[in-house]
Design an enzyme around this catalytic site. Structure first.
Site, PDB file in Angstrom:
ATOM      1  N   ARG A  71      13.218   4.494  12.413  1.00 31.73           N
ATOM      2  CA  ARG A  71      11.994   5.297  12.365  1.00 31.73           C
ATOM      3  C   ARG A  71      11.129   5.041  13.613  1.00 31.73           C
ATOM      4  NH1 ARG A  71       9.313   4.898   6.653  1.00 31.73           N
ATOM      5  NH2 ARG A  71       8.270   6.740   7.505  1.00 31.73           N
ATOM      6  N   TYR A  79      11.462   8.744   1.308  1.00 30.31           N
ATOM      7  CA  TYR A  79      11.443   7.645   0.333  1.00 30.31           C
ATOM      8  C   TYR A  79      12.197   7.944  -0.964  1.00 30.31           C
ATOM      9  CZ  TYR A  79       7.858   5.926   3.495  1.00 30.31           C
ATOM     10  OH  TYR A  79       7.179   5.500   4.608  1.00 30.31           O
ATOM     11  N   ARG A 106       7.380   0.726  13.400  1.00 30.11           N
ATOM     12  CA  ARG A 106       7.958   0.187  12.150  1.00 30.11           C
ATOM     13  C   ARG A 106       9.141  -0.750  12.417  1.00 30.11           C
ATOM     14  NH1 ARG A 106       5.541   3.576   8.131  1.00 30.11           N
ATOM     15  NH2 ARG A 106       5.171   5.637   8.985  1.00 30.11           N
ATOM     16  N   ALA A 131       3.308  -0.926   4.760  1.00 29.42           N
ATOM     17  CA  ALA A 131       2.919  -1.003   6.172  1.00 29.42           C
ATOM     18  C   ALA A 131       2.400  -2.389   6.560  1.00 29.42           C
ATOM     19  CB  ALA A 131       1.871   0.062   6.471  1.00 29.42           C
ATOM     20  N   ASN A 177       8.107  -5.616  -1.203  1.00 20.14           N
ATOM     21  CA  ASN A 177       8.016  -4.479  -0.286  1.00 20.14           C
ATOM     22  C   ASN A 177       6.555  -4.437   0.161  1.00 20.14           C
ATOM     23  OD1 ASN A 177       7.793  -2.122   1.125  1.00 20.14           O
ATOM     24  ND2 ASN A 177       9.037  -0.912  -0.300  1.00 20.14           N
ATOM     25  N   HIS A 182       4.458  -4.665   8.781  1.00 18.01           N
ATOM     26  CA  HIS A 182       4.485  -4.525  10.244  1.00 18.01           C
ATOM     27  C   HIS A 182       3.290  -5.183  10.913  1.00 18.01           C
ATOM     28  CE1 HIS A 182       7.512  -1.647   9.145  1.00 18.01           C
ATOM     29  NE2 HIS A 182       6.642  -0.812   8.633  1.00 18.01           N
ATOM     30  N   ARG A 231       5.342  12.241  -3.118  1.00 17.53           N
ATOM     31  CA  ARG A 231       5.218  12.790  -1.758  1.00 17.53           C
ATOM     32  C   ARG A 231       6.327  12.214  -0.891  1.00 17.53           C
ATOM     33  NH1 ARG A 231      -0.864  11.252  -0.956  1.00 17.53           N
ATOM     34  NH2 ARG A 231      -1.765  12.367  -2.701  1.00 17.53           N
ATOM     35  N   HIS A 282      12.563  -2.872   2.193  1.00 20.40           N
ATOM     36  CA  HIS A 282      11.993  -1.574   2.562  1.00 20.40           C
ATOM     37  C   HIS A 282      12.954  -0.498   2.094  1.00 20.40           C
ATOM     38  CE1 HIS A 282       8.696  -3.103   5.021  1.00 20.40           C
ATOM     39  NE2 HIS A 282       9.544  -4.031   5.441  1.00 20.40           N
ATOM     40  N   LEU A 283      12.417   0.532   1.476  1.00 25.32           N
ATOM     41  CA  LEU A 283      13.254   1.641   1.005  1.00 25.32           C
ATOM     42  C   LEU A 283      13.938   2.344   2.170  1.00 25.32           C
ATOM     43  CD1 LEU A 283      10.555   2.966  -1.411  1.00 25.32           C
ATOM     44  CD2 LEU A 283      12.812   2.202  -2.174  1.00 25.32           C
ATOM     45  N   SER A 284      13.163   2.606   3.203  1.00 29.19           N
ATOM     46  CA  SER A 284      13.692   3.342   4.354  1.00 29.19           C
ATOM     47  C   SER A 284      14.260   2.360   5.382  1.00 29.19           C
ATOM     48  CB  SER A 284      12.575   4.187   4.991  1.00 29.19           C
ATOM     49  OG  SER A 284      11.517   3.352   5.438  1.00 29.19           O
ATOM     50  N   GLU A 342      12.405  -9.642   1.537  1.00 35.46           N
ATOM     51  CA  GLU A 342      11.639  -8.454   1.945  1.00 35.46           C
ATOM     52  C   GLU A 342      12.513  -7.221   1.740  1.00 35.46           C
ATOM     53  OE1 GLU A 342      10.619  -8.481   6.091  1.00 35.46           O
ATOM     54  OE2 GLU A 342       9.448  -6.627   5.947  1.00 35.46           O
ATOM     55  N   ASP A 401       2.039 -15.937   7.010  1.00 37.10           N
ATOM     56  CA  ASP A 401       1.618 -17.322   6.759  1.00 37.10           C
ATOM     57  C   ASP A 401       1.760 -17.693   5.291  1.00 37.10           C
ATOM     58  OD1 ASP A 401       1.014 -17.625   9.443  1.00 37.10           O
ATOM     59  OD2 ASP A 401      -1.148 -17.345   9.181  1.00 37.10           O
ATOM     60  N   PRO A 446       0.787  -1.220   0.000  1.00 41.32           N
ATOM     61  CA  PRO A 446       0.000   0.000   0.000  1.00 41.32           C
ATOM     62  C   PRO A 446       0.827   1.282   0.000  1.00 41.32           C
ATOM     63  CG  PRO A 446      -0.096  -1.089   2.130  1.00 41.32           C
ATOM     64  CD  PRO A 446       0.561  -2.048   1.181  1.00 41.32           C
ATOM     65  N   ASN A 447       0.338   2.224  -0.766  1.00 44.14           N
ATOM     66  CA  ASN A 447       0.845   3.602  -0.868  1.00 44.14           C
ATOM     67  C   ASN A 447       2.125   3.718  -1.680  1.00 44.14           C
ATOM     68  OD1 ASN A 447      -1.247   4.827   0.734  1.00 44.14           O
ATOM     69  ND2 ASN A 447      -0.312   3.844   2.499  1.00 44.14           N
TER      70      ASN A 447
HETATM   71  O1  CA2 Z   1      10.442   1.958   3.582  1.00 44.53           O
HETATM   72  C1  CA2 Z   1       9.590   1.315   2.972  1.00 44.53           C
HETATM   73  O2  CA2 Z   1       9.761   0.860   1.840  1.00 44.53           O
HETATM   74  C2  CA2 Z   1       8.216   1.113   3.611  1.00 44.53           C
HETATM   75  O3  CA2 Z   1       7.765  -0.197   3.288  1.00 44.53           O
HETATM   76  C3  CA2 Z   1       7.299   2.152   2.993  1.00 44.53           C
HETATM   77  C4  CA2 Z   1       5.905   2.164   3.597  1.00 44.53           C
HETATM   78  C5  CA2 Z   1       5.971   2.259   5.114  1.00 44.53           C
HETATM   79  O4  CA2 Z   1       4.663   2.141   5.670  1.00 44.53           O
HETATM   80  C6  CA2 Z   1       6.856   1.189   5.707  1.00 44.53           C
HETATM   81  O5  CA2 Z   1       6.933   1.379   7.111  1.00 44.53           O
HETATM   82  C7  CA2 Z   1       8.256   1.245   5.126  1.00 44.53           C
HETATM   83  C8  CA2 Z   1       5.116   3.352   3.039  1.00 44.53           C
HETATM   84  C9  CA2 Z   1       4.862   3.235   1.557  1.00 44.53           C
HETATM   85  C10 CA2 Z   1       5.020   4.511   0.831  1.00 44.53           C
HETATM   86  O6  CA2 Z   1       4.226   5.521   1.406  1.00 44.53           O
HETATM   87  C11 CA2 Z   1       4.280   6.757   0.857  1.00 44.53           C
HETATM   88  C12 CA2 Z   1       3.532   7.700   1.504  1.00 44.53           C
HETATM   89  C13 CA2 Z   1       3.535   8.984   1.025  1.00 44.53           C
HETATM   90  C14 CA2 Z   1       4.264   9.318  -0.105  1.00 44.53           C
HETATM   91  C15 CA2 Z   1       5.009   8.365  -0.745  1.00 44.53           C
HETATM   92  C16 CA2 Z   1       5.009   7.069  -0.279  1.00 44.53           C
END
Ligand code: CA2
Length: 147
Positions: A109, A24, A113, A78, A75, A81, A19, A102-104, A100, A88, A11-12
């Site tokens: 953080r 990211y 997370r 969220a 990836n 977490h 953003r 994660h970019l960050s 797995e 499973d 998601p996202n």
């Molecule tokens: O660091 C990562 O790749 C994460 O999986 C990114 C997730 C975050 O919930 C994880 O804790 C770590 C968030 C996805 C991207 O969310 C955005 C939100 C706003 C703008 C751009 C991306």
């Protein structure tokens, strides 16, 4: 036709590059897809790159990968977490390599997370290296496949 590595995004991640670039980076998900396709090709693999905002769709794709994919790079966003369902599903496709990403650096953080539900079920995990994490994960899958 080379074997495909499923590269699954949760998601996202479709908002990448538009953003929160301070967390990211500026690279869009489409640019990451292109980099993955190039790296997979260089490794003699194909990249099947997907994104969804829905947990159950990620679970379905993990099951689908067991039907013939060479491995999974995921990836989970969220859901990494929170999702026992994804944990499973990943356990159920063993011994398929699953990395797995994660970019960050999730450990640098917020406390919520710091935990990954996926990591104990996955082959390995990469975090904090930005988009390079995806191509490094592809190298890890390729190395696993070569034994
Ligand atoms: O660091 C990562 O790749 C994460 O999986 C990114 C997730 C975050 O919930 C994880 O804790 C770590 C968030 C996805 C991207 O969310 C955005 C939100 C706003 C703008 C751009 C991306």
């Amino acid at each position: 036709m080379p074997s495909a590595v499923y590269i699954l995004n949760g998601p996202n991640l479709n908002a990448l590059g538009r953003r929160e670039p301070s967390i990211y980076g500026a690279m869009t998900l489409d640019a990451i897809r292109q980099a993955c396709e190039e790296k997979a090709g260089a490794l003699g693999l194909a990249a099947d790159f997907r994104q969804t905002n829905h947990e159950g769709v990620l679970v379905d794709w993990v099951h689908e990968a067991a039907e013939g994919a060479a491995g999974i790079v995921i990836n989970p966003g969220a859901y990494g977490h929170t999702s026992i369902a994804l944990h499973d599903a990943i356990r159920a496709v063993a011994p398929l390599p699953v990395v797995e990403v994660h970019l960050s650096n999730i450990h640098a953080r917020e406390a919520f997370r710091h935990v990954s539900m996926i990591a104990p079920a996955a082959t390995g995990m990469i975090c904090g290296l930005g988009p390079a994490g995806y191509t490094l994960a592809l190298e890890a899958v390729a190395a696993r496949l070569q034994g």
